[in-house]
Design a protein around this motif. Structure first.
Motif, PDB file in Angstrom:
ATOM      1  N   GLN A 193      13.704   6.614  -7.406  1.00  0.00           N
ATOM      2  CA  GLN A 193      14.255   5.813  -6.304  1.00  0.00           C
ATOM      3  C   GLN A 193      13.569   4.453  -6.222  1.00  0.00           C
ATOM      4  O   GLN A 193      14.215   3.431  -6.009  1.00  0.00           O
ATOM      5  N   SER A 194      12.246   4.449  -6.405  1.00  0.00           N
ATOM      6  CA  SER A 194      11.520   3.174  -6.406  1.00  0.00           C
ATOM      7  C   SER A 194      11.929   2.322  -7.595  1.00  0.00           C
ATOM      8  O   SER A 194      12.015   1.096  -7.490  1.00  0.00           O
TER       9      SER A 194
ATOM     10  N   ALA B 152       0.349  -5.649  -0.153  1.00  0.00           N
ATOM     11  CA  ALA B 152       0.957  -5.833   1.166  1.00  0.00           C
ATOM     12  C   ALA B 152       2.456  -6.074   1.025  1.00  0.00           C
ATOM     13  O   ALA B 152       3.252  -5.568   1.831  1.00  0.00           O
ATOM     14  N   SER B 153       2.865  -6.827   0.006  1.00  0.00           N
ATOM     15  CA  SER B 153       4.290  -7.078  -0.231  1.00  0.00           C
ATOM     16  C   SER B 153       5.016  -5.781  -0.546  1.00  0.00           C
ATOM     17  O   SER B 153       6.106  -5.517  -0.022  1.00  0.00           O
ATOM     18  N   VAL B 154       4.419  -4.959  -1.383  1.00  0.00           N
ATOM     19  CA  VAL B 154       5.042  -3.685  -1.742  1.00  0.00           C
ATOM     20  C   VAL B 154       5.132  -2.769  -0.523  1.00  0.00           C
ATOM     21  O   VAL B 154       6.159  -2.118  -0.291  1.00  0.00           O
TER      22      VAL B 154
ATOM     23  N   ILE C 248       8.147  -3.457   1.833  1.00  0.00           N
ATOM     24  CA  ILE C 248       9.526  -3.387   1.358  1.00  0.00           C
ATOM     25  C   ILE C 248      10.318  -2.360   2.159  1.00  0.00           C
ATOM     26  O   ILE C 248      11.441  -2.607   2.589  1.00  0.00           O
ATOM     27  N   ASN C 249       9.722  -1.195   2.354  1.00  0.00           N
ATOM     28  CA  ASN C 249      10.377  -0.123   3.108  1.00  0.00           C
ATOM     29  C   ASN C 249       9.292   0.744   3.734  1.00  0.00           C
ATOM     30  O   ASN C 249       8.705   1.578   3.051  1.00  0.00           O
ATOM     31  N   PRO C 250       8.997   0.552   5.035  1.00  0.00           N
ATOM     32  CA  PRO C 250       7.910   1.304   5.666  1.00  0.00           C
ATOM     33  C   PRO C 250       8.072   2.819   5.552  1.00  0.00           C
ATOM     34  O   PRO C 250       7.074   3.548   5.521  1.00  0.00           O
ATOM     35  N   GLN C 251       9.317   3.314   5.490  1.00  0.00           N
ATOM     36  CA  GLN C 251       9.529   4.758   5.384  1.00  0.00           C
ATOM     37  C   GLN C 251       9.183   5.295   3.998  1.00  0.00           C
ATOM     38  O   GLN C 251       9.020   6.489   3.805  1.00  0.00           O
ATOM     39  N   ARG C 252       9.089   4.394   3.027  1.00  0.00           N
ATOM     40  CA  ARG C 252       8.744   4.787   1.660  1.00  0.00           C
ATOM     41  C   ARG C 252       7.448   4.125   1.214  1.00  0.00           C
ATOM     42  O   ARG C 252       7.238   3.881   0.039  1.00  0.00           O
ATOM     43  N   ARG C 253       6.598   3.806   2.172  1.00  0.00           N
ATOM     44  CA  ARG C 253       5.392   3.037   1.866  1.00  0.00           C
ATOM     45  C   ARG C 253       4.532   3.744   0.824  1.00  0.00           C
ATOM     46  O   ARG C 253       4.142   3.161  -0.196  1.00  0.00           O
TER      47      ARG C 253
END
Length: 425
Positions: free
Chosen positions: A228-229, A349-351, A354-359
């Protein structure tokens, strides 16, 4: 709860180092990385070459086993960290490595036979699993412990722990070996550090109630998370792969290079690296704040440009004898260190945003790509170091050749970053 994602009101805006929860996590990260670097960077290579008489190419294979295992398991461990919280992983990982360090001392000596090499490959693979458990969990725990606006700053501290841990490991591991006149004392020291990490996690990191952990993707496994990533952030993964392939080139031979090219003892190597570690410690927070002012994308661009320039200064010693001095390596290390201090916090931090639910999953996927890159570079660099010393350009060219590969990859990474990362207008 350990990872709330919101700092208490009375701590908002205060120094990260004045927050007990953050400070404890940073101490654990520093101790863990120092332990892994003492064992797999400072001690393992001279132990295998000088004590067990493995060839450089074989040593590269053993180190690649560590990198491959770490890379393969970081994404699944990031997924697990999202689901159950970081504490269990941060406890199990170093506990595994306590035993792998000690078992490495009692592996039967059979003259570098297939079984002896295979045993070390297996032990280093377990080390990689242990490291894969710690780092995505640590990044997730630290990231969730602060406000969104503070994430880049705290990432800079975590990055500092990683970089300084590697730097001081050469001094600690080298001193342990030199003081005991052995090539294995560093592994005893590493085992003690891993035990300290496990005790610290057990004592200082609160457990998260499993009922409070969100299971947003119950049907996914860690490997499907990576897929998914890969779909969501393919260019981020490509940049990680290319840049860390460069880092992999001198990964396994760095200590050999300093010893063979400049005749430095293990303790002298530690002393050679220590000033850079102290300079990095002093520059970490200013570099992070500077990166925040210029924007995350610009921080990554400038950091990779500086790192590329510093590495090219070192690498050109392959062709120009006047550049073959230890002080040239020290000078080249300055922009290299500053570049990484700028790049890694802004990058992570950028990564993470991207999506806090998939941090945790995205951080784990990026770390997996980084590990795969290092896996590509490390055996190539080891092969170049061993074989190119015997071609017509001489020993020095062969010794410097992995740094040429490193410089080229970081340069390509810089060019890719210009196309991938842009700060919002």
């Amino acid at each position: 709860m350990a990872t709330t994602g919101t700092a208490p009101n009375h701590l908002k805006g205060s120094s990260m180092l004045r927050r007990p929860a953050v400070l404890k996590l940073l101490f654990i990260a520093l101790l863990a990385e120092t332990g892994y670097a003492v064992m797999n960077l400072s001690t393992m290579q001279p132990y295998l070459r000088d004590d067990r008489h493995f060839g450089t190419g074989t040593i590269g294979l053993v180190i690649v086993a560590y990198l491959l295992s770490e890379a393969l398991f970081k994404s699944p461990m990031g997924h697990i960290s999202d689901r159950i919280g970081p504490k269990k992983l941060m406890l199990i990982g170093p506990s595994i490595s306590v035993f792998t360090a000690l078992i490495s001392l009692i592996v039967p000596r059979t003259g570098g036979s297939f079984m002896e090499v295979l045993t070390f490959v297996g032990l280093r693979s377990l080390d990689g699993l242990g490291a894969a458990m710690i780092w995505p969990a640590a990044y997730t725990a630290v990231s969730n412990a602060v406000e969104d606006c503070e994430r880049q700053e705290v990432m800079s501290f975590l990055n500092l722990c990683y970089m300084v841990g590697i730097a001081i490991a050469f001094g600690f591991g080298g001193a342990a070996n030199d003081l005991t006149h052995t090539k294995w004392a560093g592994m005893i020291l590493a085992a003690a550090m891993f035990l300290g990490v496990a005790i610290s996690v057990w004592r200082f990191v609160p457990e998260i109630d499993p009922s409070e952990v969100k299971h947003d993707r119950p049907e996914e496994t860690g490997f499907s998370d990576f897929k998914q990533s890969l779909k969501q952030i393919p260019t981020y993964l490509l940049l990680s792969l290319v840049t860390f392939a460069g880092i992999g080139f001198p990964f396994a031979i760095f200590k050999f290079f300093l010893a063979d090219q400049f005749q430095l003892s293990e303790s002298m190597i530690g002393a050679f690296i220590l000033p850079s570690a102290l300079a990095m410690a002093g520059a970490s927070v200013p570099m992070s704040k500077f990166g925040e002012r210029i924007g995350r994308a610009n921080a990554v661009h400038l950091g990779l440009l500086l790192s590329s320039g510093g590495m090219w200064l070192i690498a050109l010693g392959a062709f120009f004898p006047p550049l073959r001095h230890d002080w040239i390596c020290a000078i080249g290390g300055i922009p290299l260190a500053i570049g990484f201090l700028l790049t890694i916090p802004a990058w992570m931090a950028s990564v993470s945003d991207i999506n806090p639910q998939r941090r945790g999953a995205n951080l784990g996927a990026v770390m997996t790509a980084q590990g795969l890159g290092a896996i590509i570079g490390a055996p190539i660099g080891s092969f170049m170091y061993e074989k190119l010393q015997h071609v017509g350009l001489g020993h020095s060219f062969g010794r410097y050749s992995p740094f040429l590969g490193c410089a080229a990859c970081i340069t390509v990474g810089f060019i890719l970053s210009l196309h991938i990362l842009r700060d919002p207008k």
